[in-house]
Design an enzyme around this catalytic site. Structure first.
Site, PDB file in Angstrom:
ATOM      1  N   ASN A 231     -71.167 -21.714 -16.621  1.00  0.00           N
ATOM      2  CA  ASN A 231     -69.815 -21.140 -16.619  1.00  0.00           C
ATOM      3  C   ASN A 231     -68.931 -21.971 -15.699  1.00  0.00           C
ATOM      4  OD1 ASN A 231     -67.524 -19.594 -16.406  1.00  0.00           O
ATOM      5  ND2 ASN A 231     -68.511 -17.834 -15.424  1.00  0.00           N
TER       6      ASN A 231
ATOM      7  N   LYS B 196     -65.816 -21.734 -15.185  1.00  0.00           N
ATOM      8  CA  LYS B 196     -64.690 -20.970 -14.627  1.00  0.00           C
ATOM      9  C   LYS B 196     -63.392 -21.790 -14.780  1.00  0.00           C
ATOM     10  CE  LYS B 196     -68.007 -18.478 -11.853  1.00  0.00           C
ATOM     11  NZ  LYS B 196     -68.333 -17.741 -10.652  1.00  0.00           N
TER      12      LYS B 196
ATOM     13  N   HIS C 192     -67.626 -10.558 -17.382  1.00  0.00           N
ATOM     14  CA  HIS C 192     -67.925 -11.241 -16.118  1.00  0.00           C
ATOM     15  C   HIS C 192     -67.253 -10.491 -14.969  1.00  0.00           C
ATOM     16  CE1 HIS C 192     -68.075 -14.250 -12.964  1.00  0.00           C
ATOM     17  NE2 HIS C 192     -69.062 -14.805 -13.646  1.00  0.00           N
TER      18      HIS C 192
ATOM     19  N   GLU D 145     -65.660 -11.453 -12.472  1.00  0.00           N
ATOM     20  CA  GLU D 145     -64.308 -11.917 -12.132  1.00  0.00           C
ATOM     21  C   GLU D 145     -63.281 -11.350 -13.101  1.00  0.00           C
ATOM     22  OE1 GLU D 145     -65.343 -16.055 -11.900  1.00  0.00           O
ATOM     23  OE2 GLU D 145     -66.618 -15.554 -10.192  1.00  0.00           O
TER      24      GLU D 145
ATOM     25  N   GLU E 247     -75.827 -10.344 -12.865  1.00  0.00           N
ATOM     26  CA  GLU E 247     -75.147 -11.156 -11.853  1.00  0.00           C
ATOM     27  C   GLU E 247     -74.663 -10.254 -10.729  1.00  0.00           C
ATOM     28  OE1 GLU E 247     -73.575 -15.158 -13.411  1.00  0.00           O
ATOM     29  OE2 GLU E 247     -72.009 -13.690 -13.727  1.00  0.00           O
TER      30      GLU E 247
ATOM     31  N   GLY F 290     -71.217 -17.368  -5.989  1.00  0.00           N
ATOM     32  CA  GLY F 290     -70.410 -18.311  -5.206  1.00  0.00           C
ATOM     33  C   GLY F 290     -70.733 -18.316  -3.729  1.00  0.00           C
TER      34      GLY F 290
ATOM     35  N   SER G 117     -75.301 -18.079  -7.690  1.00  0.00           N
ATOM     36  CA  SER G 117     -75.701 -19.185  -6.810  1.00  0.00           C
ATOM     37  C   SER G 117     -77.018 -19.836  -7.213  1.00  0.00           C
ATOM     38  CB  SER G 117     -75.768 -18.706  -5.346  1.00  0.00           C
ATOM     39  OG  SER G 117     -74.502 -18.259  -4.929  1.00  0.00           O
TER      40      SER G 117
HETATM   41  P1  13P Z   1     -72.197 -19.307  -8.965  1.00  0.00           P
HETATM   42  O1  13P Z   1     -73.412 -19.946  -9.616  1.00  0.00           O
HETATM   43  O2  13P Z   1     -71.155 -20.286  -8.558  1.00  0.00           O
HETATM   44  O3  13P Z   1     -72.604 -18.339  -7.900  1.00  0.00           O
HETATM   45  O4  13P Z   1     -71.495 -18.430 -10.112  1.00  0.00           O
HETATM   46  C1  13P Z   1     -72.263 -17.545 -10.857  1.00  0.00           C
HETATM   47  C2  13P Z   1     -71.443 -17.021 -11.968  1.00  0.00           C
HETATM   48  O5  13P Z   1     -70.505 -16.286 -11.748  1.00  0.00           O
HETATM   49  C3  13P Z   1     -71.802 -17.453 -13.331  1.00  0.00           C
HETATM   50  O6  13P Z   1     -71.122 -16.717 -14.288  1.00  0.00           O
END
Ligand code: 13P
Length: 262
Positions: free
Chosen positions: A17, A19, A102, A104, A173, A179, A219
């Site tokens: 992803n 982002k 997701h 976010e 997740e 992150g 992460s």
């Molecule tokens: P990170 O791997 O940067 O923690 O992000 C995970 C994520 O949100 C994947 O959709």
């Protein structure tokens, strides 16, 4: 190392992803690097989720390869006066997957459980494979609500389904691990993935739960991918930051692929 999900015959899946990262040129060169690193890796499905404006480029650059492209988001209506939105229906033919729910999207864009159900249904209707993300925040976990949150998000998103379509995959997740540079421990990740599988079993039956692909996200790095993907309940990883570095993402995919894909 055992292949992810190998006992049950589930094919591992790794998603990248991206982002809201990359310029168009950066995206094109990352796609090219990923293709040269990962095309033909056996026993695993790999899908990248670039930003919306680069999806067609990614689709064209990956034509004829084993890598797939997914959208980070879509709208459930087929078409209409929805300024700024792109429908799952419009994305069909450009992407094969779409992320749904997701954290976010839920936190920053106020996407509710009902919206996840609508998008998930629209994605299936458009011929796409939804990758549904669920997971609790740190505060919810501290209050002992992790399982309840996962259950609510999962059941809401799958509400419209009579049976669990084999194209649906779920990513556990935990928001507190996204992150952070430090993933959940294997036992925390296993607990979350097992919770997803238990809820799927209660709702759709044991067979559906045994077939469903459940990923861990938060992460993930090449250093942690192997142990996270080898979890009894896990079938791979949904990767954020590390998916922007071709060598790192390729390392993750090789860790997850049965016998390194060779
Ligand atoms: P990170 O791997 O940067 O923690 O992000 C995970 C994520 O949100 C994947 O959709």
């Amino acid at each position: 190392m055992p292949a992810a999900g190998g006992v049950q015959g589930r094919r591992p899946l790794v998603g990248g992803n991206w982002k809201m990262h990359t310029t168009r040129e950066e995206a094109r060169s990352l796609v090219r690097e990923l293709r040269s690193e990962l095309d033909g890796l056996e026993g695993i499905d790999i899908v990248i989720f670039p930003p919306a404006p680069w999806l067609a480029d990614a689709h064209d650059l990956l034509a004829g390869s084993t890598l797939r492209v997914g959208a980070q988001h879509a709208h459930w209506e087929r078409s209409g006066a929805f300024t700024g939105a792109v429908s799952a229906h419009q994305l069909a033919g450009v992407v094969d997957y779409v992320l749904v729910g997701h954290s976010e999207r839920r936190q920053l864009f106020h996407e509710c459980d009902r919206a996840t159900a609508r998008l998930l249904g629209a994605a299936l209707a458009a011929g796409l494979s939804p990758l549904l993300a669920v997971g609790e925040t740190a505060a919810e976990r501290d209050r002992g609500e992790a399982e309840a949150v996962i259950e609510r998000q999962l059941l809401a998103a799958l509400d419209g389904l009579q049976r669990l379509d084999g194209r649906v995959a779920v990513a556990y997740e935990p928001v507190w691990a996204i992150g952070r540079g430090e993933s959940a421990t294997p036992s925390q990740a296993e607990e979350g993935c097992a919770t997803v599988r238990r809820i799927v079993a209660e709702r759709f039956g044991a067979d559906a739960a045994a077939r469903a692909r459940v990923l861990y996200g938060g992460s993930v790095s090449a250093a942690t991918a192997g142990e996270l993907a080898a979890l009894p309940s896990g079938d791979g990883a949904l990767v954020g930051g590390a998916s922007l570095r071709a060598a790192e993402f390729a390392g993750i995919c090789r860790e997850v692929a049965p016998s390194g894909g060779g």
